[in-house]
Design an enzyme around this catalytic site. Structure first.
Site, PDB file in Angstrom:
ATOM      1  N   MET A  87     120.622 -11.449  66.449  1.00  0.00           N
ATOM      2  CA  MET A  87     119.751 -10.454  66.956  1.00  0.00           C
ATOM      3  C   MET A  87     120.610  -9.940  68.228  1.00  0.00           C
ATOM      4  O   MET A  87     120.899  -8.703  68.113  1.00  0.00           O
ATOM      5  CB  MET A  87     118.420 -11.059  67.579  1.00  0.00           C
ATOM      6  CG  MET A  87     117.238  -9.960  67.761  1.00  0.00           C
ATOM      7  SD  MET A  87     115.755 -10.639  67.679  1.00  0.00           S
ATOM      8  CE  MET A  87     115.712 -11.862  68.957  1.00  0.00           C
ATOM      9  N   CYS A  88     120.747 -10.580  69.323  1.00  0.00           N
ATOM     10  CA  CYS A  88     121.412 -10.227  70.419  1.00  0.00           C
ATOM     11  C   CYS A  88     121.006  -9.224  71.253  1.00  0.00           C
ATOM     12  O   CYS A  88     119.987  -8.587  70.629  1.00  0.00           O
ATOM     13  CB  CYS A  88     122.949  -9.915  70.095  1.00  0.00           C
ATOM     14  SG  CYS A  88     123.749 -11.139  69.245  1.00  0.00           S
ATOM     15  N   GLY A  89     121.335  -8.979  72.446  1.00  0.00           N
ATOM     16  CA  GLY A  89     120.834  -8.010  73.336  1.00  0.00           C
ATOM     17  C   GLY A  89     122.010  -7.441  74.109  1.00  0.00           C
ATOM     18  O   GLY A  89     122.971  -8.129  74.519  1.00  0.00           O
ATOM     19  N   ARG A 142     116.437 -12.223  73.199  1.00  0.00           N
ATOM     20  CA  ARG A 142     117.095 -11.563  71.965  1.00  0.00           C
ATOM     21  C   ARG A 142     118.232 -12.370  71.603  1.00  0.00           C
ATOM     22  O   ARG A 142     118.962 -12.320  70.741  1.00  0.00           O
ATOM     23  CB  ARG A 142     117.587  -9.964  72.302  1.00  0.00           C
ATOM     24  CG  ARG A 142     116.269  -9.015  72.428  1.00  0.00           C
ATOM     25  CD  ARG A 142     116.974  -7.633  72.305  1.00  0.00           C
ATOM     26  NE  ARG A 142     117.436  -7.496  71.158  1.00  0.00           N
ATOM     27  CZ  ARG A 142     116.886  -6.827  69.999  1.00  0.00           C
ATOM     28  NH1 ARG A 142     115.732  -6.816  69.949  1.00  0.00           N
ATOM     29  NH2 ARG A 142     117.762  -6.689  68.871  1.00  0.00           N
ATOM     30  N   THR A 157     123.771 -10.703  75.629  1.00  0.00           N
ATOM     31  CA  THR A 157     123.063 -11.823  75.298  1.00  0.00           C
ATOM     32  C   THR A 157     123.248 -12.156  74.095  1.00  0.00           C
ATOM     33  O   THR A 157     122.813 -11.330  73.203  1.00  0.00           O
ATOM     34  CB  THR A 157     121.345 -11.887  75.894  1.00  0.00           C
ATOM     35  OG1 THR A 157     120.761 -10.978  74.941  1.00  0.00           O
ATOM     36  CG2 THR A 157     121.273 -11.457  77.213  1.00  0.00           C
TER      37      THR A 157
END
Length: 299
Positions: A1-3, A32, A149
């Site tokens: 997902m990551c941000g 995230r 993130t």
């Protein structure tokens, strides 16, 4: 997902707040990607000096004694500043090759996280808000910065595997998504003499852009080439010494939002990350279009 979060400051009066604003933007994205985090900050540089940010394989590695030995080897002109688990080594441009050779011979487990006149990257395993606090990101000033993130999907949760990735001087990249052809690209880059240290597909994307720019393309043209050469789904945010770029793949399935005022340009994976910015209520806010390069540069 990551941000992802990124901030390009136009107004010099806002530059001292870069780290503080970037930290606040990133703190809203912890859900995230709670595995690790990283920050790339473009701060001040000194003529004739280059900064190498160095890190061990994990945050418990005893890096400081290694740095003292390296500084002693390089001589009085080398300056070392420890920042949490990383070290910033400032050297004359001509000593960079000496420093890298010494590390390869004496401390091969130490990684050069970034190199450049202005770029400093700090990244580590841990909850993103804790990572920002450990490195003191909120106290850093500069012209632009990028953060990430991570929710690890394609490689181990390690310091080296965290974003941002830098494979060229004063150049870095963060990525939300997944590349399906990174293995073949990795082989091509190796044949061209460009090293990719980790198994992370994002480092491959960073190295791809480095190769394109070494071949004479601008960052904008390099990103456009990526639309043909990179398979998968991705949102890239890229930093150079003076520039800030954004690119989404032609499907653009990963979330992204941007805002611009007379003071700044900002990017985030979620709108709530922009709400801490000054004047956001009057900003132009939009979702970047698929397969479209956005780029800003300090002249």
């Amino acid at each position: 997902m990551c941000g992802i979060a990124g901030l390009f400051i136009k107004d010099p009066n806002l530059q001292p707040q870069l780290g503080d604003l970037l930290s606040k933007m990133t703190s809203t994205l912890c859900g995230r990607g709670p595995d690790s985090a990283g920050f790339a900050v473009y701060g001040d540089g000194k003529d004739g000096k280059l900064k190498l940010v160095l890190a061990g394989p994990n945050k418990d590695f005893a890096l400081e004694p290694v740095m003292h030995e390296l500084a002693r080897h390089l001589g009085a002109d080398a300056d070392v500043h420890m920042r949490h688990s990383h070290a910033v080594l400032s050297v004359d441009e001509g000593d960079v090759a000496r420093a890298r050779h010494w590390l390869a011979e004496n401390a091969p487990e130490v990684n050069v996280v970034s190199q450049g006149e202005r770029l400093e990257i700090f990244k580590e395993v841990g909850y993103p808000t804790d990572v920002a606090k450990s490195f003191g990101i909120a106290g850093m000033g500069g012209t632009h910065g990028i953060s990430h993130t991570r929710m690890a999907t394609e490689s181990a949760v390690t310091t080296d595997g965290s974003h941002p990735f830098s494979t060229g001087a004063d150049q870095c990249l963060v990525h939300n998504g997944s590349l399906s052809n990174h293995a073949s690209l990795r082989r091509d880059l190796k044949r061209d003499g460009i090293e990719v240290r980790t198994q992370n597909d994002t480092e491959v994307a960073a190295a791809y852009l480095t190769k394109q720019m070494r071949d004479g393309k601008s960052l904008g043209k390099a990103l456009e080439s990526g639309l043909d050469d990179l398979d998968g789904f991705f949102t890239f945010v890229v930093g150079t010494e003076n520039g800030f770029g954004v690119l989404r793949d032609p499907i653009a399935c990963k979330p992204a939002v941007m805002a611009e005022t007379d003071q700044y340009v900002a990017f985030a994976s979620e709108f709530k990350s922009l709400t801490c910015l000054p004047g956001i209520e009057k900003a132009k806010v939009w979702e970047p279009k698929p397969a479209t390069v956005y780029f800003w540069e300090h002249k």
